[in-house]
Design an enzyme around this catalytic site. Structure first.
Site, PDB file in Angstrom:
ATOM      1  CB  CYS A  79      10.573  -8.635   1.101  1.00 22.44           C
ATOM      2  SG  CYS A  79      10.136  -6.905   1.093  1.00 22.44           S
ATOM      3  CG  HIS A  80      12.232  -6.690  -4.655  1.00 22.62           C
ATOM      4  ND1 HIS A  80      13.040  -6.072  -3.718  1.00 22.62           N
ATOM      5  CD2 HIS A  80      13.026  -6.951  -5.726  1.00 22.62           C
ATOM      6  CE1 HIS A  80      14.256  -5.944  -4.217  1.00 22.62           C
ATOM      7  NE2 HIS A  80      14.281  -6.481  -5.434  1.00 22.62           N
TER       8      HIS A  80
END
Length: 167
Positions: free
Chosen positions: A134-135
């Site tokens: 998700c980064h």
């Protein structure tokens, strides 16, 4: 090249696979403990769960050292998340190492282009950050947005993946 972490991640696993990864210093919340538990709540710190923990820790170390781009450890998402959030996780897994997409693009990839806020919420509650990256998701204006591990860690991970972090 790589990222030095002063503290380690906390890992929750069952015999089926890794269930959750917590960032250094992250509060697990009431009722959650970084020991193996099955979806039914029984403690499962068997040999297989221990092997999954050891393997994901090894793979995370390799990733942070710039030596791994793909994770192969089994995951156990049974009863961990909703079907929509599982689709978001599957879409996250398709984002290539070192690249970013927007929350809107992730919503489209997860099958619901109008669910941008729901996608952001799914990213915020991602039980397996870094494994499901998700980064690598940013806002449409190019800014980072929020990240459970902190904006500084998000920037560091993206810089490392793009080959910019050096020792």
């Amino acid at each position: 090249m790589g990222v030095a972490m002063e503290e380690t991640f906390t890992v929750l696993a069952t015999d089926r696979g890794v269930r959750r990864i917590g960032f250094p210093g992250e509060d697990w919340g009431a009722g959650e403990s970084p020991v193996g538990e099955s979806p039914a709540g029984e403690r499962t710190v068997g040999d297989q769960a221990r092997r999954h923990v050891a393997e994901v820790e090894k793979q995370l170390e390799e990733y942070l050292a710039g030596q791994r781009q793909v994770f192969t450890v089994p995951v156990d998402l049974v009863d961990v998340t909703t079907p929509f959030r599982r689709r978001v996780l599957q879409a996250l897994a398709q984002i290539p190492y070192g690249q970013t997409i927007t929350y809107a693009q992730l919503a489209e990839a997860a099958g619901n282009p109008r669910a941008v806020r729901a996608v952001a919420s799914a990213c915020a509650s991602n039980p397996l950050p870094i494994l499901y990256p998700c980064h690598r998701v940013i806002r449409s204006d190019g800014s980072f947005g929020e990240y459970r591990g902190g904006r500084e860690l998000k920037a560091t991970l993206l810089e490392m993946e793009r080959g910019g972090a050096g020792d």
